[in-house]
Motif scaffolding. Structure first.
Motif, PDB file in Angstrom:
ATOM      1  N   LEU A   1      23.708 -43.479  -6.875  1.00  0.00           N
ATOM      2  CA  LEU A   1      22.890 -42.776  -7.864  1.00  0.00           C
ATOM      3  C   LEU A   1      23.110 -43.344  -9.259  1.00  0.00           C
ATOM      4  O   LEU A   1      22.174 -43.503 -10.037  1.00  0.00           O
ATOM      5  N   ARG A   2      24.355 -43.655  -9.560  1.00  0.00           N
ATOM      6  CA  ARG A   2      24.671 -44.222 -10.877  1.00  0.00           C
ATOM      7  C   ARG A   2      24.026 -45.595 -11.026  1.00  0.00           C
ATOM      8  O   ARG A   2      23.577 -45.984 -12.097  1.00  0.00           O
TER       9      ARG A   2
ATOM     10  N   ASP B   1      23.456 -33.875 -15.918  1.00  0.00           N
ATOM     11  CA  ASP B   1      23.490 -34.977 -14.957  1.00  0.00           C
ATOM     12  C   ASP B   1      24.011 -36.219 -15.669  1.00  0.00           C
ATOM     13  O   ASP B   1      23.360 -36.773 -16.556  1.00  0.00           O
TER      14      ASP B   1
ATOM     15  N   LEU C   1      20.285 -35.423  -3.705  1.00  0.00           N
ATOM     16  CA  LEU C   1      21.187 -36.323  -2.987  1.00  0.00           C
ATOM     17  C   LEU C   1      22.643 -36.075  -3.364  1.00  0.00           C
ATOM     18  O   LEU C   1      23.538 -36.120  -2.508  1.00  0.00           O
ATOM     19  N   LYS C   2      22.869 -35.792  -4.641  1.00  0.00           N
ATOM     20  CA  LYS C   2      24.240 -35.537  -5.094  1.00  0.00           C
ATOM     21  C   LYS C   2      24.813 -34.287  -4.431  1.00  0.00           C
ATOM     22  O   LYS C   2      25.915 -34.312  -3.858  1.00  0.00           O
TER      23      LYS C   2
ATOM     24  N   ALA D   1      17.900 -37.160  -7.673  1.00  0.00           N
ATOM     25  CA  ALA D   1      19.334 -37.401  -7.907  1.00  0.00           C
ATOM     26  C   ALA D   1      20.141 -36.139  -7.641  1.00  0.00           C
ATOM     27  O   ALA D   1      21.203 -36.181  -7.012  1.00  0.00           O
TER      28      ALA D   1
ATOM     29  N   SER E   1      21.267 -46.724  -9.367  1.00  0.00           N
ATOM     30  CA  SER E   1      19.810 -46.753  -9.237  1.00  0.00           C
ATOM     31  C   SER E   1      19.076 -46.006 -10.344  1.00  0.00           C
ATOM     32  O   SER E   1      17.872 -46.181 -10.509  1.00  0.00           O
TER      33      SER E   1
ATOM     34  N   LEU F   1      18.142 -42.733 -10.751  1.00  0.00           N
ATOM     35  CA  LEU F   1      17.029 -41.916 -10.264  1.00  0.00           C
ATOM     36  C   LEU F   1      16.656 -40.851 -11.276  1.00  0.00           C
ATOM     37  O   LEU F   1      17.448 -40.456 -12.131  1.00  0.00           O
TER      38      LEU F   1
ATOM     39  N   THR G   1      24.435 -39.116 -14.355  1.00  0.00           N
ATOM     40  CA  THR G   1      23.999 -40.339 -13.692  1.00  0.00           C
ATOM     41  C   THR G   1      23.362 -41.365 -14.636  1.00  0.00           C
ATOM     42  O   THR G   1      23.659 -42.553 -14.531  1.00  0.00           O
TER      43      THR G   1
ATOM     44  N   SER H   1      12.249 -43.700 -10.568  1.00  0.00           N
ATOM     45  CA  SER H   1      13.381 -44.350 -11.223  1.00  0.00           C
ATOM     46  C   SER H   1      13.187 -44.319 -12.728  1.00  0.00           C
ATOM     47  O   SER H   1      12.067 -44.469 -13.234  1.00  0.00           O
TER      48      SER H   1
END
Length: 618
Positions: free
Chosen positions: A138-139, A461, A151-152, A148, A141, A143, A463, A396
């Motif tokens: 995630l970091r 977040d 999925l996280k 994100a 890509s 997202l 990310t 993205s």
């Protein structure tokens, strides 16, 4: 083959940690690098065979490592943080996980040829994605927030439960497949499970109480937690085999929900020890594989199993579980594709492979190669496709490294506004609504939070952000913030402003190993920067060219100009510090705080050019 056990220890540790470093340095999936290292040391060059080298110690070590890794995962499950995550997340981690287990088990039985017992055990294990593999992706890509977040949290919540699903499936299938069904044995298992949960709860409450009452000094907290996890696992496992995993999971969840102040320290401890164990265990497992086991990976039924898990089981479980939610088709497609299994899945599968083999179940021999094939395939395929697919689906961000600025004031808000104008993800955080109003008035992305609170990582977040700048008026707080986030961002990506000469809190001579790197120069503290902005200094962006290079820029700039940072063509950011020479080439952008006289001269030159053009046209 290495004969010295001491050399074997050294090689395993070196390969494990070295693989983690290489993965970090070159932005590669760690599990891929560790797999290659373990296979080279084991079945390919026959330098080590840990299962033979360690003998009777091999299985107990793997068991304890699995226990600590599961404890780490369960320590993230704070129920207060899980509440309010939204309907899609709830559906995926409940109904979606159940569907993935059933569909995966059916695939393992009918396609891979496993017995029902083995199939349902491996199906339970393989519902786990796990934060150790999904968070780095995630970091990497960048997202958008919704996919994100899904999925996280799927990785965090489901991580501790895959092993427990496998455990209960194993015991129930054994009962159902027995010739003479003994309800007493099943009852004893459930009683032992209740005892394991109670034991984990008791150990968790006991540790929490001792921490809060000050009965354990700071320097002993990590060793005490480590020893207690091992004790909790061992006692429960001696009462009934495999229930130790249930006990340490209950202990971790209990500690996570006590709300004690030391939970942050324990999280840092478990992250450090978990990385060490994961690295070591993965080298142990891959190095113990034989060439015959590796060749089994290419069996048609295993390849078919992997393909169906990738293209049928995961997408179907996600689409069915999110039916009726507000997720778009693009979000469902991305989440339905991305499900990298990681080290936890392989470690737990290897643990149960030996248990199933000892029980004499058909198909237990291919548990390890099948799991290895799925783990390696998903990490490689999903790791290299997540960024491309996210861009194709419009999910993205632009991929530029972002900046978190702690402290809302005239300087930080102005800098954040400029960075956002350059399309760099930026957020200004502050615990004061009043101070944060400056950011809101300028339309800058802001977050109201205490950055040091353990709740912050769930409300913001992290990310999109690769850099952190602490720019509050309190020098000691800036140092504390930077020291806290060094493990998350890396020492080279955490910065603070210089200590202030007049209005700071008189923190001087901070050790260079703590507190983050000092931005700009010792003379440019927050009070000085704000004073200059109030005096008319302006932020300027200068793009270098082949004709106007760094030397020309240095000669042209005024002495009072403060160079803040350089944005490279690769979008990487280089903040200027005392010990860093400005390094920029054609195409790079230099951000500076420029005296007003420079701007007045620029305006005067433009006006003069206009007058000249008018006179020539006349």
């Amino acid at each position: 083959m290495i004969d010295s056990l001491l050399l074997v220890f050294m090689l395993i540790a070196t390969l494990g940690i070295g693989s983690q470093w290489i993965a970090w340095r070159f932005r590669l999936p760690a599990i891929v690098v560790m797999s290659i290292a373990g296979l080279l040391a084991g079945p390919i060059f026959h330098l080590i065979n840990p299962e033979e080298d360690f003998g009777d110690l091999y299985r107990p070590f793997i068991s304890i490592a699995v226990a600590i890794i599961l404890f780490e995962g369960s320590l993230n499950l704070n129920f207060k943080e899980v509440r309010g995550l939204g309907k899609p997340v709830f559906r995926i981690v409940t109904f979606g996980a159940f569907l993935a287990w059933i569909l995966g088990s059916l695939t393992a039985h009918y396609v891979a040829g496993m017995s029902w017992a083995v199939a349902f055990v491996i199906g339970g294990i393989l519902i786990v994605t796990g934060p150790t593999v999904i968070l780095p992706l995630l970091r990497q890509s960048k997202l958008k927030p919704t996919p994100a977040k899904i999925l996280k949290w799927e990785g965090i919540i489901v991580d501790p439960f895959g092993a427990l699903v496998a455990l209960f499936a194993f015991e129930i299938i054994i009962f159902l497949s027995a010739d003479g069904r003994d309800f007493t044995a099943l009852l004893l298992f459930f009683l032992a499970s209740i005892f394991a949960v109670f034991l984990g709860y008791l150990f968790g409450k006991g540790i929490g109480w001792m921490f809060e009452e000050g009965y354990i000094p700071e320097f002993l907290k990590s060793p005490v937690v480590f020893g207690t996890v091992i004790a909790c696992f061992t006692i429960a496992d001696e009462v009934k085999h495999e229930t130790g995993l249930l006990a340490v999971t209950a202990m971790g969840i209990t500690l996570a929900n006590l709300g004690i102040s030391s939970i942050k320290d324990m999280r840092h401890f478990k992250e450090n020890i978990s990385i060490l164990l994961i690295s070591t265990v993965f080298i142990l497992l891959t190095a113990s594989l034989t060439r015959e086991t590796l060749l089994e990976v290419f069996r048609p039924e295993i390849i078919a199993f992997v393909i169906l898990m990738l293209f049928v089981v995961r997408p179907l479980s996600i689409f069915l579980s999110t039916f009726g939610t507000d997720l778009s088709k693009q979000e469902k497609t991305l989440v339905g594709w991305i499900a990298p299994r990681g080290i936890v899945a392989l470690t737990v599968a290897s643990y149960f492979a030996s248990v199933l083999a000892d029980a004499g179940f058909e198909g237990a021999s291919i548990v390890t190669p099948l799991t290895f094939a799925l783990v390696f395939s998903t990490v490689v395929i999903h790791g290299f496709s997540i960024g491309w697919l996210a861009k194709k689906l419009g999910l993205s961000s632009e991929g530029k490294p972002g900046v978190i600025i702690v402290g809302s004031n005239r300087f930080s808000v102005s800098l954040a506004k400029l960075l956002e104008e350059l399309k760099i993800p930026t957020i200004v955080t502050d615990s004061s609504w009043e101070k944060l109003s400056k950011a809101r008035k300028e339309g800058v992305t802001s977050g109201h939070c205490e950055i040091l609170s353990e709740q912050t990582e769930y409300s913001i977040d992290f990310t999109p952000y690769d850099y952190l700048v602490s720019a509050t008026e309190f020098d000691s707080y800036n140092a504390l913030v930077c020291s806290t986030f060094v493990p998350d961002f890396g020492r080279n990506n955490v910065y603070r402003l210089s200590t202030q000469s007049h209005s700071g809190d008189a923190v001087e001579n901070i050790d260079h190993t703590i507190g983050g790197r000092v931005l700009f120069s010792k003379e440019d503290g927050l009070e000085d920067l704000i004073y200059k902005i109030n005096s008319g200094y302006v932020f300027r962006t200068t793009t270098l060219t082949k004709q106007y290079d760094i030397d020309a820029y240095k000669n042209d700039r005024e002495h009072q100009t403060i160079v803040l940072l350089v944005i490279k063509q690769s979008n990487q950011i280089e903040f200027v510090t005392e010990d860093l020479e400005i390094n920029a080439v054609a195409g790079d952008k230099i951000i500076s705080l420029t005296p007003p006289s420079k701007e007045f001269n620029k305006i005067r030159e433009k006006l003069s050019e206009r007058e000249t053009n008018k006179s020539e046209s006349n």
